[in-house]
Design a protein around this motif. Structure first.
Motif, PDB file in Angstrom:
ATOM      1  N   MET A  20      52.301  43.019 -17.008  1.00 50.85           N
ATOM      2  CA  MET A  20      53.635  43.423 -16.625  1.00 50.85           C
ATOM      3  C   MET A  20      53.550  44.819 -16.021  1.00 50.85           C
ATOM      4  SD  MET A  20      56.961  44.213 -18.986  1.00 50.85           S
ATOM      5  CE  MET A  20      57.476  42.553 -19.225  1.00 50.85           C
ATOM      6  N   LYS A  21      54.286  44.994 -14.958  1.00 47.97           N
ATOM      7  CA  LYS A  21      54.327  46.305 -14.322  1.00 47.97           C
ATOM      8  C   LYS A  21      55.276  47.203 -15.098  1.00 47.97           C
ATOM      9  CE  LYS A  21      53.215  44.831  -9.691  1.00 47.97           C
ATOM     10  NZ  LYS A  21      53.598  44.877  -8.294  1.00 47.97           N
ATOM     11  N   ARG A  22      54.881  48.430 -15.261  1.00 46.42           N
ATOM     12  CA  ARG A  22      55.685  49.421 -15.980  1.00 46.42           C
ATOM     13  C   ARG A  22      56.103  50.540 -15.025  1.00 46.42           C
ATOM     14  NH1 ARG A  22      57.253  48.001 -21.220  1.00 46.42           N
ATOM     15  NH2 ARG A  22      55.731  46.498 -21.958  1.00 46.42           N
ATOM     16  N   THR A  23      56.526  50.169 -13.831  1.00 45.02           N
ATOM     17  CA  THR A  23      56.844  51.137 -12.792  1.00 45.02           C
ATOM     18  C   THR A  23      58.013  52.034 -13.180  1.00 45.02           C
ATOM     19  OG1 THR A  23      56.074  49.523 -11.169  1.00 45.02           O
ATOM     20  CG2 THR A  23      57.310  51.396 -10.333  1.00 45.02           C
ATOM     21  N   VAL A  24      59.069  51.463 -13.722  1.00 42.07           N
ATOM     22  CA  VAL A  24      60.254  52.240 -14.075  1.00 42.07           C
ATOM     23  C   VAL A  24      59.912  53.282 -15.141  1.00 42.07           C
ATOM     24  CG1 VAL A  24      62.582  52.105 -15.030  1.00 42.07           C
ATOM     25  CG2 VAL A  24      61.790  50.351 -13.466  1.00 42.07           C
ATOM     26  N   GLU A  25      59.168  52.870 -16.148  1.00 43.84           N
ATOM     27  CA  GLU A  25      58.785  53.797 -17.203  1.00 43.84           C
ATOM     28  C   GLU A  25      57.904  54.914 -16.658  1.00 43.84           C
ATOM     29  OE1 GLU A  25      58.723  50.496 -17.333  1.00 43.84           O
ATOM     30  OE2 GLU A  25      58.728  49.727 -19.368  1.00 43.84           O
ATOM     31  N   MET A  26      56.974  54.559 -15.771  1.00 43.12           N
ATOM     32  CA  MET A  26      56.096  55.569 -15.196  1.00 43.12           C
ATOM     33  C   MET A  26      56.870  56.544 -14.311  1.00 43.12           C
ATOM     34  SD  MET A  26      52.470  53.662 -14.514  1.00 43.12           S
ATOM     35  CE  MET A  26      53.057  52.221 -13.663  1.00 43.12           C
ATOM     36  N   ILE A  27      57.876  56.054 -13.609  1.00 43.51           N
ATOM     37  CA  ILE A  27      58.683  56.941 -12.766  1.00 43.51           C
ATOM     38  C   ILE A  27      59.469  57.923 -13.624  1.00 43.51           C
ATOM     39  CG2 ILE A  27      60.697  57.008 -11.234  1.00 43.51           C
ATOM     40  CD1 ILE A  27      59.592  54.447  -9.929  1.00 43.51           C
ATOM     41  N   PHE A  28      60.134  57.439 -14.668  1.00 38.84           N
ATOM     42  CA  PHE A  28      60.891  58.345 -15.537  1.00 38.84           C
ATOM     43  C   PHE A  28      59.976  59.326 -16.266  1.00 38.84           C
ATOM     44  CE2 PHE A  28      64.546  55.420 -15.187  1.00 38.84           C
ATOM     45  CZ  PHE A  28      65.539  56.363 -14.959  1.00 38.84           C
ATOM     46  N   THR A  29      58.812  58.871 -16.685  1.00 36.28           N
ATOM     47  CA  THR A  29      57.854  59.772 -17.329  1.00 36.28           C
ATOM     48  C   THR A  29      57.376  60.823 -16.338  1.00 36.28           C
ATOM     49  OG1 THR A  29      57.144  57.973 -18.784  1.00 36.28           O
ATOM     50  CG2 THR A  29      55.702  59.893 -18.636  1.00 36.28           C
ATOM     51  N   SER A  30      57.130  60.429 -15.102  1.00 39.73           N
ATOM     52  CA  SER A  30      56.705  61.383 -14.075  1.00 39.73           C
ATOM     53  C   SER A  30      57.801  62.391 -13.760  1.00 39.73           C
ATOM     54  CB  SER A  30      56.300  60.641 -12.802  1.00 39.73           C
ATOM     55  OG  SER A  30      55.217  59.788 -13.055  1.00 39.73           O
ATOM     56  N   ILE A  31      59.046  61.947 -13.749  1.00 44.00           N
ATOM     57  CA  ILE A  31      60.162  62.869 -13.523  1.00 44.00           C
ATOM     58  C   ILE A  31      60.202  63.900 -14.647  1.00 44.00           C
ATOM     59  CG2 ILE A  31      62.687  63.049 -13.521  1.00 44.00           C
ATOM     60  CD1 ILE A  31      62.708  60.336 -12.024  1.00 44.00           C
ATOM     61  N   GLY A  32      60.062  63.444 -15.883  1.00 45.99           N
ATOM     62  CA  GLY A  32      60.018  64.370 -17.012  1.00 45.99           C
ATOM     63  C   GLY A  32      58.847  65.340 -16.906  1.00 45.99           C
ATOM     64  N   LEU A  33      57.683  64.837 -16.491  1.00 43.06           N
ATOM     65  CA  LEU A  33      56.515  65.704 -16.323  1.00 43.06           C
ATOM     66  C   LEU A  33      56.769  66.782 -15.278  1.00 43.06           C
ATOM     67  CD1 LEU A  33      53.533  63.180 -16.454  1.00 43.06           C
ATOM     68  CD2 LEU A  33      53.951  65.083 -18.006  1.00 43.06           C
ATOM     69  N   VAL A  34      57.371  66.408 -14.160  1.00 36.78           N
ATOM     70  CA  VAL A  34      57.659  67.379 -13.103  1.00 36.78           C
ATOM     71  C   VAL A  34      58.649  68.429 -13.595  1.00 36.78           C
ATOM     72  CG1 VAL A  34      58.747  67.658 -10.837  1.00 36.78           C
ATOM     73  CG2 VAL A  34      57.072  65.839 -11.200  1.00 36.78           C
ATOM     74  N   ILE A  35      59.673  67.996 -14.301  1.00 37.12           N
ATOM     75  CA  ILE A  35      60.659  68.949 -14.830  1.00 37.12           C
ATOM     76  C   ILE A  35      59.992  69.915 -15.802  1.00 37.12           C
ATOM     77  CG2 ILE A  35      62.696  69.166 -16.313  1.00 37.12           C
ATOM     78  CD1 ILE A  35      63.706  66.534 -15.030  1.00 37.12           C
ATOM     79  N   PHE A  36      59.182  69.400 -16.722  1.00 35.82           N
ATOM     80  CA  PHE A  36      58.514  70.284 -17.677  1.00 35.82           C
ATOM     81  C   PHE A  36      57.479  71.169 -17.000  1.00 35.82           C
ATOM     82  CE2 PHE A  36      59.850  67.122 -21.005  1.00 35.82           C
ATOM     83  CZ  PHE A  36      60.774  67.975 -21.573  1.00 35.82           C
TER      84      PHE A  36
END
Length: 143
Positions: free
Chosen positions: A1-17
């Protein structure tokens, strides 16, 4: 299963932090005129608004509080980046999505509170990614 949505939100959080870590790091680890002007402005404001019987901070005490606070926030944001990166590795290739979801949710809640709610937007991104990672079920094959 692709986890694209989760990876995008995690990446957004990483960029913010990451942005918050850099901005706090600049204040924490540079001796610049901005820090001195902040101290001077605080001292002037304190003199203007002081009340009798209330103990005031001197200049050195305020510098110490400012340095300690920025160092603390820098460390908290670094920990949130490290845990978010670990969760992202768990999500890549759908290795351990449940562990990643739990890690993201715990990091979001504890990290937001530990950062004195300065990391609320990155924490929200982690929380969304963590909830999605836990809720999504793999599609079952029909035989």
């Amino acid at each position: 299963m692709k986890r694209t949505v989760e990876m995008i939100f995690t990446s957004i959080g990483l960029v913010i932090f990451l942005l918050m870590t850099v901005s706090v790091g600049v204040v924490a680890f540079t001796n610049n005129d901005t820090m001195e002007s902040m101290v001077e402005e605080f001292m002037q404001l304190q003199e203007e608004t002081s009340e009798p019987g209330v103990e005031e901070l001197n200049e050195q005490e305020f510098k110490t509080v400012l340095e300690t606070g920025t160092n603390y926030l820098f460390f908290v944001f670094l920990v949130q980046i490290a845990l978010g990166t670990l969760a992202l590795f768990f999500l890549i290739g759908d290795k351990k999505p449940k562990a990643a979801g739990i890690l993201l949710i715990v990091t979001a809640i504890v990290g937001t509170v530990a950062s004195l709610f300065f990391g609320i937007f990155g924490g929200a991104a982690y929380l969304i990614a963590g909830i999605i990672a836990l809720v999504r079920r793999p599609k079952k094959m029909i035989e």
